[in-house]
Design a protein around this motif. Structure first.
Motif, mmCIF file in Angstrom:
data_model
loop_
_atom_site.group_PDB
_atom_site.id
_atom_site.type_symbol
_atom_site.label_atom_id
_atom_site.label_comp_id
_atom_site.label_asym_id
_atom_site.label_seq_id
_atom_site.Cartn_x
_atom_site.Cartn_y
_atom_site.Cartn_z
ATOM 1 N N ASP A 155 -12.883 36.711 68.137
ATOM 2 C CA ASP A 155 -12.481 36.442 66.755
ATOM 3 C C ASP A 155 -12.943 37.536 65.797
ATOM 4 O OD1 ASP A 155 -11.216 34.033 67.343
ATOM 5 O OD2 ASP A 155 -13.079 32.895 67.188
ATOM 6 N N ASN A 156 -13.454 38.619 66.345
ATOM 7 C CA ASN A 156 -13.917 39.726 65.516
ATOM 8 C C ASN A 156 -13.193 41.009 65.924
ATOM 9 O OD1 ASN A 156 -16.416 42.079 65.431
ATOM 10 N ND2 ASN A 156 -15.889 41.000 63.560
ATOM 11 N N TYR A 157 -12.702 41.746 64.920
ATOM 12 C CA TYR A 157 -11.970 42.983 65.187
ATOM 13 C C TYR A 157 -12.657 44.152 64.500
ATOM 14 C CZ TYR A 157 -8.138 40.572 67.470
ATOM 15 O OH TYR A 157 -7.388 39.846 68.352
ATOM 16 N N ILE A 158 -12.748 45.264 65.248
ATOM 17 C CA ILE A 158 -13.445 46.465 64.783
ATOM 18 C C ILE A 158 -12.409 47.526 64.437
ATOM 19 C CG2 ILE A 158 -15.155 48.208 65.401
ATOM 20 C CD1 ILE A 158 -16.030 46.190 67.662
ATOM 21 N N VAL A 159 -12.597 48.182 63.299
ATOM 22 C CA VAL A 159 -11.656 49.230 62.919
ATOM 23 C C VAL A 159 -11.614 50.281 64.027
ATOM 24 C CG1 VAL A 159 -13.398 50.531 61.598
ATOM 25 C CG2 VAL A 159 -10.967 50.807 61.090
ATOM 26 N N LEU A 160 -10.437 50.678 64.430
ATOM 27 C CA LEU A 160 -10.265 51.523 65.611
ATOM 28 C C LEU A 160 -10.984 52.862 65.481
ATOM 29 C CD1 LEU A 160 -8.840 51.654 68.374
ATOM 30 C CD2 LEU A 160 -6.878 52.688 67.215
ATOM 31 N N ASP A 161 -10.965 53.454 64.295
ATOM 32 C CA ASP A 161 -11.595 54.764 64.102
ATOM 33 C C ASP A 161 -13.110 54.729 64.300
ATOM 34 O OD1 ASP A 161 -9.189 55.947 63.585
ATOM 35 O OD2 ASP A 161 -9.364 55.852 61.407
ATOM 36 N N GLU A 162 -13.727 53.559 64.177
ATOM 37 C CA GLU A 162 -15.185 53.445 64.313
ATOM 38 C C GLU A 162 -15.594 52.607 65.527
ATOM 39 O OE1 GLU A 162 -17.118 52.237 60.677
ATOM 40 O OE2 GLU A 162 -15.521 53.094 59.446
ATOM 41 N N TYR A 163 -14.642 52.316 66.379
ATOM 42 C CA TYR A 163 -14.878 51.382 67.483
ATOM 43 C C TYR A 163 -16.054 51.797 68.371
ATOM 44 C CZ TYR A 163 -13.906 48.428 71.540
ATOM 45 O OH TYR A 163 -14.014 47.517 72.572
ATOM 46 N N PHE A 164 -16.020 53.001 68.892
ATOM 47 C CA PHE A 164 -17.056 53.426 69.840
ATOM 48 C C PHE A 164 -18.402 53.643 69.156
ATOM 49 C CE2 PHE A 164 -13.060 54.581 71.920
ATOM 50 C CZ PHE A 164 -13.245 53.990 73.160
ATOM 51 N N ASP A 165 -18.388 54.157 67.944
ATOM 52 C CA ASP A 165 -19.640 54.371 67.223
ATOM 53 C C ASP A 165 -20.303 53.031 66.885
ATOM 54 O OD1 ASP A 165 -21.509 56.202 65.846
ATOM 55 O OD2 ASP A 165 -20.819 55.156 64.053
ATOM 56 N N TYR A 166 -19.488 52.054 66.483
ATOM 57 C CA TYR A 166 -20.034 50.727 66.163
ATOM 58 C C TYR A 166 -20.669 50.098 67.403
ATOM 59 C CZ TYR A 166 -20.106 45.719 65.162
ATOM 60 O OH TYR A 166 -20.494 44.415 65.022
ATOM 61 N N LEU A 167 -19.976 50.168 68.535
ATOM 62 C CA LEU A 167 -20.522 49.568 69.757
ATOM 63 C C LEU A 167 -21.801 50.270 70.213
ATOM 64 C CD1 LEU A 167 -17.375 48.703 71.900
ATOM 65 C CD2 LEU A 167 -18.771 47.210 70.479
ATOM 66 N N LYS A 168 -21.906 51.562 69.961
ATOM 67 C CA LYS A 168 -23.145 52.280 70.278
ATOM 68 C C LYS A 168 -24.291 51.705 69.443
ATOM 69 C CE LYS A 168 -25.403 56.628 69.232
ATOM 70 N NZ LYS A 168 -25.244 57.936 68.546
ATOM 71 N N GLN A 169 -24.059 51.504 68.154
ATOM 72 C CA GLN A 169 -25.092 50.991 67.258
ATOM 73 C C GLN A 169 -25.549 49.584 67.655
ATOM 74 O OE1 GLN A 169 -24.034 51.363 63.062
ATOM 75 N NE2 GLN A 169 -22.790 53.141 63.528
ATOM 76 N N VAL A 170 -24.598 48.701 67.957
ATOM 77 C CA VAL A 170 -24.998 47.321 68.264
ATOM 78 C C VAL A 170 -25.691 47.229 69.625
ATOM 79 C CG1 VAL A 170 -23.252 46.246 66.794
ATOM 80 C CG2 VAL A 170 -22.686 46.757 69.182
ATOM 81 N N ARG A 171 -25.359 48.114 70.539
ATOM 82 C CA ARG A 171 -26.050 48.095 71.834
ATOM 83 C C ARG A 171 -27.464 48.651 71.719
ATOM 84 N NH1 ARG A 171 -21.069 50.310 75.451
ATOM 85 N NH2 ARG A 171 -20.662 51.340 73.457
ATOM 86 N N VAL A 172 -27.641 49.663 70.897
ATOM 87 C CA VAL A 172 -29.004 50.159 70.642
ATOM 88 C C VAL A 172 -29.828 49.063 69.982
ATOM 89 C CG1 VAL A 172 -30.380 51.765 69.259
ATOM 90 C CG2 VAL A 172 -28.378 52.602 70.513
ATOM 91 N N GLY A 173 -29.226 48.374 69.020
ATOM 92 C CA GLY A 173 -29.923 47.264 68.358
ATOM 93 C C GLY A 173 -30.267 46.148 69.331
ATOM 94 N N GLU A 174 -29.396 45.876 70.262
ATOM 95 C CA GLU A 174 -29.675 44.818 71.231
ATOM 96 C C GLU A 174 -30.812 45.224 72.174
ATOM 97 O OE1 GLU A 174 -26.747 41.824 72.801
ATOM 98 O OE2 GLU A 174 -26.787 43.209 74.503
ATOM 99 N N LEU A 175 -30.847 46.483 72.574
ATOM 100 C CA LEU A 175 -31.949 46.956 73.418
ATOM 101 C C LEU A 175 -33.280 46.864 72.674
ATOM 102 C CD1 LEU A 175 -30.323 50.082 75.129
ATOM 103 C CD2 LEU A 175 -30.836 47.865 76.188
ATOM 104 N N GLN A 176 -33.256 47.119 71.390
ATOM 105 C CA GLN A 176 -34.463 46.979 70.565
ATOM 106 C C GLN A 176 -34.927 45.530 70.533
ATOM 107 O OE1 GLN A 176 -34.175 48.796 66.706
ATOM 108 N NE2 GLN A 176 -35.855 47.601 65.855
#
Length: 328
Positions: free
Chosen positions: A157-178
């Motif tokens: 139910d959540n959509y990520i703007v295509l131009d920032e898709y990979f950068d956003y997923l990098k940020q949230v995965r780093v945050g999850e590892l933290q």
């Protein structure tokens, strides 16, 4: 014999005469529109009116049929989406947000529409009118001011703007590892982002296995660093440490290395002290090359191509890693 034959002929004549008389009466009855027993000018006028009504009715039927065919053709061309369609079609992974233009706002067949479909060979794109975004029941990152969005791999139910898709997923995965490090009671952790260089040719040499000297270790380390076009610390923290609490994992849920780390730390029989993991980002990006090719076909069809392609970005993602060092 002659008398019988004559009588027979006479009877035939009478029958024929009766038939003709009945036919004449029937014709008069049919033509007699005002039921006065005769066919006159008034009946002619009534018949003309009757025929005119039939012609008008036929013309009206033909017009209605033609209008319905025109509506069907317009609907087939514009492919409007109405609210009821959301129950019949699952939300696609790629969506486009666009303004409602004149042909959709003025078309009778598009009355009440909340978007429309676009077909590109075997690929269908859902176009959502910006003024109808709220009826879809979905959220957007960072907002819905852009045009193309791709679904979040862990939240449909959540959509990520295509131009920032990979950068956003990098940020949230780093945050999850933290967050994982904090829940597991780490005293120190560091997440290093690494991106491999693109290699068009590479010569591999067989090295003898043996004891490495200090010089060998230094050369190997330098060689390892030369593999990457980018190395940066994405996150690092010192903590006081505490007993482990099992973390809730979303983006790294299916990464076997992360799951093994959690399992080992939660095992009271053999507490973990230090661990270093290498996580390949493409394993949890949610966007495969085959899907990327379809997106590129849509963007090309809409003449929206930029300075790169989604396929290229997927290939770049396969060269990106997160190195996860954690101490307890």
């Amino acid at each position: 014999m002659e008398k019988k034959f004559g009588k027979l002929v006479s009877n035939v004549g009478k029958n024929a005469k009766n038939i003709l008389e009945k036919s004449k009466n029937k014709a008069v009855q049919i033509a007699d529109q005002n039921d006065d027993g005769k066919f006159d000018l008034e009946d002619v006028t009534a018949m003309a009116n009757s025929v005119g009504n039939i012609v008008k009715k036929g013309a009206r039927t033909l017009k209605e049929t033609a209008d319905e065919k025109a509506r069907q053709m317009e609907r087939k061309t514009l492919l409007p989406i109405v609210l009821e369609d959301l129950n019949d079609y699952p939300m696609p992974k790629l969506i486009r947000i666009t303004e409602r233009d004149k042909k959709y706002s003025e078309s009778e067949v598009c009355k009440g529409s909340i978007g429309f479909w676009s077909d590109f060979k075997e690929v269908r794109l859902m176009n959502i009118f910006r003024d109808s975004v709220n009826v879809y029941g979905i959220s957007f990152y960072p907002n819905y001011d852009s045009e193309f969005y791709y679904v979040n791999p862990v939240d449909s139910d959540n959509y990520i703007v295509l131009d920032e898709y990979f950068d956003y997923l990098k940020q949230v995965r780093v945050g999850e590892l933290q967050k994982i490090a904090q829940d597991l009671g780490a005293k120190h952790f560091r997440v290093t982002y690494k991106e491999e260089k693109t290699a068009f040719s590479e010569r591999r040499t067989n090295k003898k296995v043996g004891i490495k000297s200090v010089g060998d270790v230094s050369a190997e380390q330098k060689s390892e660093e030369n593999k990457y076009s980018k190395i940066e610390i994405a996150a690092e923290m010192e903590c006081s440490g505490h007993a482990p609490v099992k973390p809730t994992v979303k983006y790294m849920k299916y990464d076997p290395n992360v799951q093994k780390l959690i399992e080992m730390r939660m095992d009271e029989q053999g507490p973990l002290r230090r661990q270093t993991l290498t996580i390949k980002l493409s394993n949890s990006s949610g966007l495969k090359e085959s899907e990327a090719a379809k997106i590129d076909a849509i963007l090309k069809g809409l003449k929206c191509t930029g300075n790169s392609t989604v396929v290229n970005e997927v290939r770049n993602e396969s060269r990106r890693y997160l190195e996860y060092e954690i101490d307890f």
